[in-house]
Design an enzyme around this catalytic site. Structure first.
Site, PDB file in Angstrom:
ATOM      1  CD  GLU A 152      -1.408  -0.293   3.625  1.00  0.00           C
ATOM      2  OE1 GLU A 152      -2.175   0.674   3.758  1.00  0.00           O
ATOM      3  OE2 GLU A 152      -1.441  -1.288   4.375  1.00  0.00           O
TER       4      GLU A 152
ATOM      5  CB  CYS B  90      -2.596  -4.407   6.510  1.00  0.00           C
ATOM      6  SG  CYS B  90      -2.013  -2.774   6.960  1.00  0.00           S
TER       7      CYS B  90
ATOM      8  CG  HIS C 128      -2.619  -6.642  10.430  1.00  0.00           C
ATOM      9  ND1 HIS C 128      -1.409  -6.256   9.899  1.00  0.00           N
ATOM     10  CD2 HIS C 128      -3.358  -5.509  10.552  1.00  0.00           C
ATOM     11  CE1 HIS C 128      -1.429  -4.946   9.703  1.00  0.00           C
ATOM     12  NE2 HIS C 128      -2.604  -4.469  10.093  1.00  0.00           N
TER      13      HIS C 128
HETATM   14  N1  COA Z   1       1.196   3.863  30.598  1.00  0.00           N
HETATM   15  C1  COA Z   1       0.634   2.751  30.062  1.00  0.00           C
HETATM   16  N2  COA Z   1      -0.365   2.811  29.124  1.00  0.00           N
HETATM   17  C2  COA Z   1      -0.760   4.017  28.716  1.00  0.00           C
HETATM   18  C3  COA Z   1      -0.216   5.207  29.230  1.00  0.00           C
HETATM   19  C4  COA Z   1       0.808   5.103  30.236  1.00  0.00           C
HETATM   20  N3  COA Z   1       1.403   6.174  30.750  1.00  0.00           N
HETATM   21  N4  COA Z   1      -0.828   6.254  28.629  1.00  0.00           N
HETATM   22  C5  COA Z   1      -1.745   5.740  27.764  1.00  0.00           C
HETATM   23  N5  COA Z   1      -1.704   4.397  27.827  1.00  0.00           N
HETATM   24  C6  COA Z   1      -2.498   3.431  27.042  1.00  0.00           C
HETATM   25  C7  COA Z   1      -3.955   3.812  26.901  1.00  0.00           C
HETATM   26  O1  COA Z   1      -4.705   3.434  28.027  1.00  0.00           O
HETATM   27  C8  COA Z   1      -4.315   3.024  25.641  1.00  0.00           C
HETATM   28  O2  COA Z   1      -4.525   1.682  25.975  1.00  0.00           O
HETATM   29  P1  COA Z   1      -5.882   0.938  25.533  1.00  0.00           P
HETATM   30  O3  COA Z   1      -5.957   1.050  24.044  1.00  0.00           O
HETATM   31  O4  COA Z   1      -5.690  -0.459  26.011  1.00  0.00           O
HETATM   32  O5  COA Z   1      -6.987   1.667  26.186  1.00  0.00           O
HETATM   33  C9  COA Z   1      -3.026   3.073  24.813  1.00  0.00           C
HETATM   34  O6  COA Z   1      -1.992   3.449  25.716  1.00  0.00           O
HETATM   35  C10 COA Z   1      -3.075   4.089  23.674  1.00  0.00           C
HETATM   36  O7  COA Z   1      -3.488   5.300  24.240  1.00  0.00           O
HETATM   37  P2  COA Z   1      -4.481   6.255  23.440  1.00  0.00           P
HETATM   38  O8  COA Z   1      -4.755   7.435  24.285  1.00  0.00           O
HETATM   39  O9  COA Z   1      -5.630   5.468  22.902  1.00  0.00           O
HETATM   40  O10 COA Z   1      -3.497   6.653  22.255  1.00  0.00           O
HETATM   41  P3  COA Z   1      -3.731   7.565  21.006  1.00  0.00           P
HETATM   42  O11 COA Z   1      -4.942   8.416  21.127  1.00  0.00           O
HETATM   43  O12 COA Z   1      -2.421   8.244  20.808  1.00  0.00           O
HETATM   44  O13 COA Z   1      -4.018   6.546  19.789  1.00  0.00           O
HETATM   45  C11 COA Z   1      -3.740   4.802  18.223  1.00  0.00           C
HETATM   46  C12 COA Z   1      -3.418   5.301  19.625  1.00  0.00           C
HETATM   47  C13 COA Z   1      -3.253   3.365  18.094  1.00  0.00           C
HETATM   48  C14 COA Z   1      -5.245   4.810  17.975  1.00  0.00           C
HETATM   49  C15 COA Z   1      -3.036   5.716  17.190  1.00  0.00           C
HETATM   50  O14 COA Z   1      -1.654   5.591  17.367  1.00  0.00           O
HETATM   51  C16 COA Z   1      -3.379   5.391  15.770  1.00  0.00           C
HETATM   52  O15 COA Z   1      -4.338   5.904  15.223  1.00  0.00           O
HETATM   53  N6  COA Z   1      -2.565   4.536  15.115  1.00  0.00           N
HETATM   54  C17 COA Z   1      -2.860   4.036  13.826  1.00  0.00           C
HETATM   55  C18 COA Z   1      -3.998   3.055  13.973  1.00  0.00           C
HETATM   56  C19 COA Z   1      -3.800   1.863  13.183  1.00  0.00           C
HETATM   57  O16 COA Z   1      -2.697   1.405  13.026  1.00  0.00           O
HETATM   58  N7  COA Z   1      -4.900   1.339  12.690  1.00  0.00           N
HETATM   59  C20 COA Z   1      -4.810   0.242  11.848  1.00  0.00           C
HETATM   60  C21 COA Z   1      -5.513  -0.905  12.485  1.00  0.00           C
HETATM   61  S1  COA Z   1      -5.275  -2.129  11.318  1.00  0.00           S
END
Ligand code: COA
Length: 389
Positions: A80, A112, A234
Protein backbone atom coordinates in the site's frame (compact mmCIF):
# COMPACT_ATOMS: atom_id res chain seq x y z
CA UNK A 1 -4.30 -33.77 -2.65
CA UNK A 2 -0.83 -32.28 -2.24
CA UNK A 3 0.10 -30.40 0.89
CA UNK A 4 0.82 -26.80 -0.08
CA UNK A 5 2.07 -23.93 2.01
CA UNK A 6 5.01 -21.80 3.05
CA UNK A 7 8.37 -23.40 2.32
CA UNK A 8 10.63 -20.47 3.18
CA UNK A 9 10.23 -17.06 4.87
CA UNK A 10 12.45 -14.06 4.13
CA UNK A 11 12.43 -10.92 6.25
CA UNK A 12 14.01 -7.54 5.65
CA UNK A 13 13.83 -4.32 7.61
CA UNK A 14 15.96 -1.20 6.98
CA UNK A 15 19.29 -0.81 8.78
CA UNK A 16 18.15 1.96 11.18
CA UNK A 17 15.80 2.12 14.16
CA UNK A 18 14.49 4.63 16.66
CA UNK A 19 13.99 3.78 20.32
CA UNK A 20 10.38 4.46 21.33
CA UNK A 21 11.44 5.91 24.66
CA UNK A 22 13.42 8.59 22.78
CA UNK A 23 10.37 9.32 20.63
CA UNK A 24 8.11 9.55 23.68
CA UNK A 25 10.45 12.08 25.33
CA UNK A 26 10.61 14.15 22.14
CA UNK A 27 6.80 14.22 21.84
CA UNK A 28 6.19 14.94 25.53
CA UNK A 29 4.53 11.59 26.22
CA UNK A 30 5.11 9.00 28.96
CA UNK A 31 7.42 6.26 27.55
CA UNK A 32 5.08 3.66 29.11
CA UNK A 33 2.31 4.81 26.79
CA UNK A 34 4.44 3.69 23.83
CA UNK A 35 6.10 0.59 25.32
CA UNK A 36 3.08 -0.73 27.28
CA UNK A 37 -0.01 1.13 26.02
CA UNK A 38 0.94 0.68 22.35
CA UNK A 39 3.37 -2.18 22.94
CA UNK A 40 6.30 -1.08 20.80
CA UNK A 41 9.98 -0.81 21.84
CA UNK A 42 11.61 0.28 18.59
CA UNK A 43 10.57 1.41 15.13
CA UNK A 44 12.34 0.83 11.80
CA UNK A 45 13.54 4.01 10.07
CA UNK A 46 13.91 4.01 6.29
CA UNK A 47 16.86 5.70 4.57
CA UNK A 48 16.32 7.23 1.12
CA UNK A 49 18.22 4.27 -0.38
CA UNK A 50 15.37 1.86 0.50
CA UNK A 51 11.87 1.71 -0.97
CA UNK A 52 9.24 -0.99 -1.46
CA UNK A 53 11.12 -2.56 -4.37
CA UNK A 54 14.56 -2.73 -2.74
CA UNK A 55 13.05 -4.01 0.52
CA UNK A 56 11.08 -6.70 -1.33
CA UNK A 57 14.22 -7.77 -3.19
CA UNK A 58 16.25 -7.87 0.04
CA UNK A 59 13.61 -10.13 1.64
CA UNK A 60 13.50 -12.35 -1.46
CA UNK A 61 17.30 -12.64 -1.73
CA UNK A 62 17.40 -14.02 1.78
CA UNK A 63 15.57 -17.20 0.72
CA UNK A 64 15.54 -17.99 -2.98
CA UNK A 65 18.11 -20.13 -4.75
CA UNK A 66 18.60 -20.98 -8.44
CA UNK A 67 16.24 -23.94 -8.28
CA UNK A 68 13.50 -21.67 -6.87
CA UNK A 69 14.24 -19.07 -9.58
CA UNK A 70 13.60 -21.65 -12.30
CA UNK A 71 10.34 -22.87 -10.70
CA UNK A 72 8.64 -19.63 -9.65
CA UNK A 73 5.64 -18.94 -11.92
CA UNK A 74 4.04 -16.17 -9.86
CA UNK A 75 5.69 -13.08 -8.38
CA UNK A 76 3.02 -11.32 -6.32
CA UNK A 77 3.80 -8.12 -4.42
CA UNK A 78 1.32 -6.79 -1.88
CA UNK A 79 1.83 -3.15 -0.98
CA UNK A 80 0.00 0.00 0.00
CA UNK A 81 3.11 2.18 -0.44
CA UNK A 82 3.30 2.05 -4.24
CA UNK A 83 5.27 4.88 -5.91
CA UNK A 84 3.70 4.22 -9.31
CA UNK A 85 -0.01 4.01 -10.07
CA UNK A 86 0.59 2.02 -13.28
CA UNK A 87 3.85 0.09 -13.36
CA UNK A 88 3.81 -2.86 -11.00
CA UNK A 89 6.55 -3.13 -8.39
CA UNK A 90 6.45 -6.91 -9.01
CA UNK A 91 8.10 -6.37 -12.41
CA UNK A 92 11.17 -4.72 -10.84
CA UNK A 93 11.25 -7.46 -8.20
CA UNK A 94 11.03 -10.20 -10.85
CA UNK A 95 13.98 -8.67 -12.73
CA UNK A 96 16.17 -7.89 -9.72
CA UNK A 97 15.66 -11.38 -8.27
CA UNK A 98 16.44 -12.92 -11.66
CA UNK A 99 13.30 -15.10 -11.76
CA UNK A 100 12.75 -17.19 -14.92
CA UNK A 101 11.20 -15.00 -17.64
CA UNK A 102 7.90 -16.82 -18.19
CA UNK A 103 6.34 -15.87 -14.88
CA UNK A 104 3.25 -13.82 -14.02
CA UNK A 105 4.27 -10.76 -11.98
CA UNK A 106 1.74 -8.38 -10.49
CA UNK A 107 1.04 -6.10 -7.57
CA UNK A 108 -2.01 -6.32 -5.31
CA UNK A 109 -3.46 -3.48 -3.29
CA UNK A 110 -5.76 -3.95 -0.37
CA UNK A 111 -4.33 -2.08 2.64
CA UNK A 112 -2.68 -4.59 4.99
CA UNK A 113 -4.57 -7.55 3.51
CA UNK A 114 -2.87 -7.67 0.08
CA UNK A 115 -0.18 -10.24 0.93
CA UNK A 116 -2.83 -12.61 2.28
CA UNK A 117 -4.83 -12.28 -0.94
CA UNK A 118 -1.60 -13.11 -2.77
CA UNK A 119 -0.82 -16.04 -0.51
CA UNK A 120 -4.25 -17.61 -1.02
CA UNK A 121 -3.97 -17.18 -4.81
CA UNK A 122 -0.49 -18.68 -4.72
CA UNK A 123 -1.74 -21.62 -2.64
CA UNK A 124 -4.48 -22.37 -5.19
CA UNK A 125 -2.01 -22.09 -8.10
CA UNK A 126 0.55 -24.42 -6.54
CA UNK A 127 -2.21 -26.88 -5.58
CA UNK A 128 -3.02 -27.13 -9.31
CA UNK A 129 0.66 -27.09 -10.38
CA UNK A 130 2.51 -28.85 -7.54
CA UNK A 131 5.83 -28.94 -9.38
CA UNK A 132 5.87 -25.10 -9.57
CA UNK A 133 6.36 -22.39 -6.92
CA UNK A 134 5.12 -18.87 -6.17
CA UNK A 135 6.81 -15.94 -4.47
CA UNK A 136 4.54 -13.66 -2.42
CA UNK A 137 6.01 -10.51 -0.89
CA UNK A 138 4.45 -7.90 1.39
CA UNK A 139 6.49 -4.68 1.39
CA UNK A 140 5.64 -1.31 2.92
CA UNK A 141 6.77 1.85 4.63
CA UNK A 142 4.17 2.89 7.24
CA UNK A 143 4.07 6.70 7.35
CA UNK A 144 1.58 8.77 9.32
CA UNK A 145 3.67 11.94 9.65
CA UNK A 146 5.83 13.55 12.31
CA UNK A 147 4.16 14.27 15.65
CA UNK A 148 0.84 12.73 14.57
CA UNK A 149 -1.26 10.27 16.58
CA UNK A 150 -0.20 7.43 14.30
CA UNK A 151 3.53 8.23 14.41
CA UNK A 152 4.09 5.72 17.18
CA UNK A 153 2.72 2.97 14.90
CA UNK A 154 5.10 3.54 11.97
CA UNK A 155 7.73 1.09 10.71
CA UNK A 156 9.05 -0.46 7.49
CA UNK A 157 9.96 -3.83 6.08
CA UNK A 158 9.21 -6.69 3.74
CA UNK A 159 8.28 -10.34 4.16
CA UNK A 160 8.87 -12.87 1.37
CA UNK A 161 6.95 -16.16 1.38
CA UNK A 162 7.94 -18.97 -0.96
CA UNK A 163 4.87 -21.11 -1.61
CA UNK A 164 5.46 -24.71 -2.65
CA UNK A 165 4.13 -28.25 -2.40
CA UNK A 166 5.35 -30.26 0.61
CA UNK A 167 6.42 -27.05 2.37
CA UNK A 168 9.11 -27.06 5.01
CA UNK A 169 7.49 -24.51 7.34
CA UNK A 170 3.67 -24.29 7.30
CA UNK A 171 1.04 -26.40 5.52
CA UNK A 172 -1.90 -24.12 4.68
CA UNK A 173 -5.28 -25.71 5.35
CA UNK A 174 -8.18 -25.49 2.91
CA UNK A 175 -10.76 -23.92 5.20
CA UNK A 176 -10.71 -20.20 5.59
CA UNK A 177 -13.29 -17.57 6.58
CA UNK A 178 -13.39 -14.07 5.16
CA UNK A 179 -15.60 -11.01 4.93
CA UNK A 180 -15.73 -7.66 3.12
CA UNK A 181 -17.45 -4.43 4.19
CA UNK A 182 -17.07 -0.91 2.80
CA UNK A 183 -15.87 1.27 5.72
CA UNK A 184 -13.61 4.34 6.07
CA UNK A 185 -11.19 3.49 8.87
CA UNK A 186 -7.88 4.00 7.07
CA UNK A 187 -7.15 5.18 3.54
CA UNK A 188 -4.61 7.13 1.48
CA UNK A 189 -5.80 9.16 -1.51
CA UNK A 190 -3.21 9.07 -4.31
CA UNK A 191 -2.45 12.78 -3.80
CA UNK A 192 -1.51 12.25 -0.17
CA UNK A 193 1.90 11.18 1.11
CA UNK A 194 0.42 10.14 4.43
CA UNK A 195 -2.27 7.67 5.44
CA UNK A 196 -5.51 9.04 6.83
CA UNK A 197 -6.81 7.11 9.76
CA UNK A 198 -9.69 7.16 12.19
CA UNK A 199 -7.58 5.36 14.78
CA UNK A 200 -10.18 4.42 17.40
CA UNK A 201 -12.74 3.37 14.76
CA UNK A 202 -10.07 1.32 12.99
CA UNK A 203 -9.29 -0.52 16.23
CA UNK A 204 -12.99 -1.26 16.79
CA UNK A 205 -13.42 -2.51 13.24
CA UNK A 206 -10.34 -4.72 13.48
CA UNK A 207 -11.89 -6.45 16.50
CA UNK A 208 -15.32 -6.65 14.92
CA UNK A 209 -13.90 -8.24 11.73
CA UNK A 210 -11.86 -10.66 13.84
CA UNK A 211 -14.95 -11.80 15.76
CA UNK A 212 -16.92 -12.20 12.52
CA UNK A 213 -14.36 -14.35 10.71
CA UNK A 214 -13.39 -16.36 13.79
CA UNK A 215 -17.04 -17.29 14.40
CA UNK A 216 -17.51 -18.07 10.71
CA UNK A 217 -14.40 -20.24 10.75
CA UNK A 218 -15.68 -22.23 13.73
CA UNK A 219 -19.05 -22.75 12.00
CA UNK A 220 -17.42 -23.86 8.76
CA UNK A 221 -14.97 -26.28 10.36
CA UNK A 222 -16.60 -27.40 13.62
CA UNK A 223 -13.31 -26.55 15.30
CA UNK A 224 -12.93 -24.60 18.54
CA UNK A 225 -10.26 -22.64 20.35
CA UNK A 226 -9.00 -25.97 21.74
CA UNK A 227 -7.79 -26.82 18.22
CA UNK A 228 -5.55 -23.74 17.98
CA UNK A 229 -2.03 -23.97 19.40
CA UNK A 230 -1.29 -20.28 18.83
CA UNK A 231 -2.85 -17.24 17.18
CA UNK A 232 -0.91 -14.99 14.87
CA UNK A 233 -2.28 -11.53 14.13
CA UNK A 234 -1.85 -8.63 11.77
CA UNK A 235 -0.07 -6.28 14.16
CA UNK A 236 -0.20 -2.54 13.37
CA UNK A 237 1.17 -2.41 16.93
CA UNK A 238 1.41 -5.30 19.36
CA UNK A 239 -1.32 -4.07 21.73
CA UNK A 240 -3.82 -4.52 18.88
CA UNK A 241 -3.16 -8.26 18.80
CA UNK A 242 -3.45 -8.45 22.57
CA UNK A 243 -6.90 -6.89 22.38
CA UNK A 244 -7.92 -9.40 19.70
CA UNK A 245 -6.67 -12.35 21.71
CA UNK A 246 -8.65 -11.14 24.72
CA UNK A 247 -11.83 -11.31 22.62
CA UNK A 248 -11.56 -15.10 22.27
CA UNK A 249 -9.74 -16.20 25.43
CA UNK A 250 -12.98 -16.64 27.47
CA UNK A 251 -13.82 -19.53 25.12
CA UNK A 252 -10.86 -21.51 26.52
CA UNK A 253 -10.33 -23.20 29.90
CA UNK A 254 -7.83 -21.72 32.35
CA UNK A 255 -4.86 -23.82 31.27
CA UNK A 256 -5.49 -23.09 27.59
CA UNK A 257 -5.90 -19.38 28.31
CA UNK A 258 -2.52 -19.33 30.05
CA UNK A 259 -0.85 -21.26 27.22
CA UNK A 260 -2.32 -19.05 24.48
CA UNK A 261 -1.39 -15.87 26.34
CA UNK A 262 2.18 -17.06 27.00
CA UNK A 263 2.91 -18.04 23.41
CA UNK A 264 1.29 -14.84 22.15
CA UNK A 265 3.66 -12.74 24.31
CA UNK A 266 6.63 -14.77 23.04
CA UNK A 267 5.49 -14.19 19.46
CA UNK A 268 5.68 -10.40 19.73
CA UNK A 269 9.49 -10.13 19.87
CA UNK A 270 10.21 -9.09 16.26
CA UNK A 271 7.12 -6.87 15.87
CA UNK A 272 8.09 -4.93 19.00
CA UNK A 273 11.43 -4.08 17.36
CA UNK A 274 10.25 -3.21 13.86
CA UNK A 275 6.83 -1.56 14.16
CA UNK A 276 4.09 -1.66 11.57
CA UNK A 277 5.06 -3.03 8.17
CA UNK A 278 1.45 -3.06 6.91
CA UNK A 279 1.08 -5.97 4.41
CA UNK A 280 3.92 -7.94 5.98
CA UNK A 281 2.93 -7.45 9.63
CA UNK A 282 0.98 -10.69 10.01
CA UNK A 283 3.84 -12.65 8.44
CA UNK A 284 6.42 -10.91 10.62
CA UNK A 285 4.34 -12.05 13.60
CA UNK A 286 4.15 -15.58 12.17
CA UNK A 287 7.92 -15.62 11.73
CA UNK A 288 8.44 -14.25 15.21
CA UNK A 289 6.09 -16.92 16.59
CA UNK A 290 7.98 -19.69 14.81
CA UNK A 291 11.33 -18.29 15.98
CA UNK A 292 10.43 -17.33 19.54
CA UNK A 293 7.34 -19.35 20.53
CA UNK A 294 8.20 -22.08 23.03
CA UNK A 295 7.07 -25.69 22.64
CA UNK A 296 5.85 -25.54 19.03
CA UNK A 297 5.98 -28.85 17.23
CA UNK A 298 5.02 -30.45 13.92
CA UNK A 299 1.26 -30.75 13.47
CA UNK A 300 0.39 -27.80 15.73
CA UNK A 301 -2.36 -25.65 14.22
CA UNK A 302 -1.66 -21.91 13.94
CA UNK A 303 -4.64 -19.55 13.48
CA UNK A 304 -3.85 -16.46 11.39
CA UNK A 305 -5.93 -13.29 11.30
CA UNK A 306 -5.37 -10.91 8.41
CA UNK A 307 -7.02 -7.49 8.36
CA UNK A 308 -6.87 -4.83 5.67
CA UNK A 309 -8.64 -1.57 6.36
CA UNK A 310 -11.39 -0.53 4.07
CA UNK A 311 -11.99 -3.49 4.83
CA UNK A 312 -11.41 -7.23 4.47
CA UNK A 313 -10.78 -9.70 7.28
CA UNK A 314 -9.71 -13.33 6.88
CA UNK A 315 -9.06 -16.10 9.37
CA UNK A 316 -7.17 -19.14 8.13
CA UNK A 317 -5.04 -21.88 9.59
CA UNK A 318 -1.83 -23.72 8.92
CA UNK A 319 -0.20 -26.81 10.37
CA UNK A 320 3.42 -26.64 11.40
CA UNK A 321 5.50 -28.87 9.15
CA UNK A 322 8.07 -31.43 10.19
CA UNK A 323 11.52 -29.82 10.61
CA UNK A 324 10.05 -26.29 10.38
CA UNK A 325 13.03 -24.86 12.26
CA UNK A 326 15.31 -26.03 9.45
CA UNK A 327 13.27 -23.99 6.97
CA UNK A 328 13.80 -20.75 8.87
CA UNK A 329 16.77 -18.51 8.03
CA UNK A 330 17.30 -17.86 11.76
CA UNK A 331 20.92 -16.65 11.57
CA UNK A 332 20.01 -14.14 8.89
CA UNK A 333 17.12 -12.61 10.88
CA UNK A 334 19.28 -12.36 13.98
CA UNK A 335 22.13 -10.72 12.08
CA UNK A 336 19.77 -8.29 10.32
CA UNK A 337 18.28 -7.07 13.61
CA UNK A 338 21.61 -7.04 15.47
CA UNK A 339 23.36 -4.96 12.79
CA UNK A 340 20.79 -2.17 12.80
CA UNK A 341 22.05 1.22 13.88
CA UNK A 342 20.13 3.33 16.40
CA UNK A 343 19.30 6.90 15.31
CA UNK A 344 18.36 9.96 17.32
CA UNK A 345 14.98 11.64 16.92
CA UNK A 346 16.68 14.42 14.91
CA UNK A 347 18.29 11.87 12.56
CA UNK A 348 14.96 10.05 12.17
CA UNK A 349 13.19 13.30 11.33
CA UNK A 350 15.88 14.17 8.78
CA UNK A 351 15.51 10.77 7.07
CA UNK A 352 11.74 10.97 7.24
CA UNK A 353 11.61 14.33 5.45
CA UNK A 354 14.18 13.55 2.75
CA UNK A 355 12.39 13.31 -0.59
CA UNK A 356 13.21 12.03 -4.04
CA UNK A 357 12.93 14.52 -6.93
CA UNK A 358 9.47 14.73 -8.50
CA UNK A 359 10.36 17.05 -11.43
CA UNK A 360 12.40 14.61 -13.53
CA UNK A 361 15.76 15.91 -12.32
CA UNK A 362 18.52 13.44 -11.49
CA UNK A 363 19.59 12.35 -8.04
CA UNK A 364 22.40 9.92 -7.34
CA UNK A 365 21.79 8.45 -3.91
CA UNK A 366 24.62 8.14 -1.45
CA UNK A 367 24.31 4.61 -0.10
CA UNK A 368 27.47 4.66 2.04
CA UNK A 369 25.47 4.12 5.24
CA UNK A 370 23.37 1.26 3.80
CA UNK A 371 25.05 -2.11 3.24
CA UNK A 372 21.82 -3.91 2.23
CA UNK A 373 22.21 -6.19 -0.78
CA UNK A 374 19.67 -4.23 -2.86
CA UNK A 375 19.58 -0.43 -2.83
CA UNK A 376 17.93 2.38 -4.74
CA UNK A 377 20.87 4.23 -6.32
CA UNK A 378 19.46 6.75 -8.76
CA UNK A 379 16.34 8.59 -9.83
CA UNK A 380 16.41 10.24 -13.25
CA UNK A 381 13.70 11.21 -15.75
CA UNK A 382 11.09 9.93 -13.21
CA UNK A 383 12.70 6.45 -13.31
CA UNK A 384 14.23 4.54 -10.39
CA UNK A 385 17.40 2.42 -10.70
CA UNK A 386 18.58 -0.21 -8.24
CA UNK A 387 21.70 -2.25 -7.67
CA UNK A 388 21.99 -5.74 -6.26
CA UNK A 389 25.42 -6.55 -4.97
N1 COA B 1 1.20 3.86 30.60
C1 COA B 1 0.63 2.75 30.06
N2 COA B 1 -0.37 2.81 29.12
C2 COA B 1 -0.76 4.02 28.72
C3 COA B 1 -0.22 5.21 29.23
C4 COA B 1 0.81 5.10 30.24
N3 COA B 1 1.40 6.17 30.75
N4 COA B 1 -0.83 6.25 28.63
C5 COA B 1 -1.74 5.74 27.76
N5 COA B 1 -1.70 4.40 27.83
C6 COA B 1 -2.50 3.43 27.04
C7 COA B 1 -3.95 3.81 26.90
O1 COA B 1 -4.70 3.43 28.03
C8 COA B 1 -4.31 3.02 25.64
O2 COA B 1 -4.52 1.68 25.98
P1 COA B 1 -5.88 0.94 25.53
O3 COA B 1 -5.96 1.05 24.04
O4 COA B 1 -5.69 -0.46 26.01
O5 COA B 1 -6.99 1.67 26.19
C9 COA B 1 -3.03 3.07 24.81
O6 COA B 1 -1.99 3.45 25.72
C10 COA B 1 -3.08 4.09 23.67
O7 COA B 1 -3.49 5.30 24.24
P2 COA B 1 -4.48 6.25 23.44
O8 COA B 1 -4.75 7.44 24.29
O9 COA B 1 -5.63 5.47 22.90
O10 COA B 1 -3.50 6.65 22.26
P3 COA B 1 -3.73 7.56 21.01
O11 COA B 1 -4.94 8.42 21.13
O12 COA B 1 -2.42 8.24 20.81
O13 COA B 1 -4.02 6.55 19.79
C11 COA B 1 -3.74 4.80 18.22
C12 COA B 1 -3.42 5.30 19.62
C13 COA B 1 -3.25 3.36 18.09
C14 COA B 1 -5.24 4.81 17.98
C15 COA B 1 -3.04 5.72 17.19
O14 COA B 1 -1.65 5.59 17.37
C16 COA B 1 -3.38 5.39 15.77
O15 COA B 1 -4.34 5.90 15.22
N6 COA B 1 -2.56 4.54 15.11
C17 COA B 1 -2.86 4.04 13.83
C18 COA B 1 -4.00 3.06 13.97
C19 COA B 1 -3.80 1.86 13.18
O16 COA B 1 -2.70 1.40 13.03
N7 COA B 1 -4.90 1.34 12.69
C20 COA B 1 -4.81 0.24 11.85
C21 COA B 1 -5.51 -0.91 12.48
S1 COA B 1 -5.27 -2.13 11.32
Amino acid sequence: MNKVGIGKIGFYTPPFYLDMTDLAHARGDEPAKYTIGIGQDQMAVTPISQDIVSMAVNAGLQIINDEDRSKIDLVIVGTESAFDASKSSAVYVHELLNIQPHARSFEIKHACYAATAGLQMAKDYVTLHPDRKALVIGTDVARYGLATGGEVTQGAGAMALLVSADPTILILEKDSAYTTKDIMDFWRPVYSEYAMVDGKYSNEQYLSFFNTVWNLYKEKTNRSIADIKAFSFHLPYTKMGKKALQEVLPEADDAKQKALSAIFEESLAFNRLVGNIYTGSLYLNLLSLLENGKGLKAGDRIGLFSYGSGAVGEFFTGLIAEDFKKGLASDKYTELLAKRQQVTVAEYEAMFTQNLPEDGSALTIDTANDSSACRLVEVKDHKRSYIVK
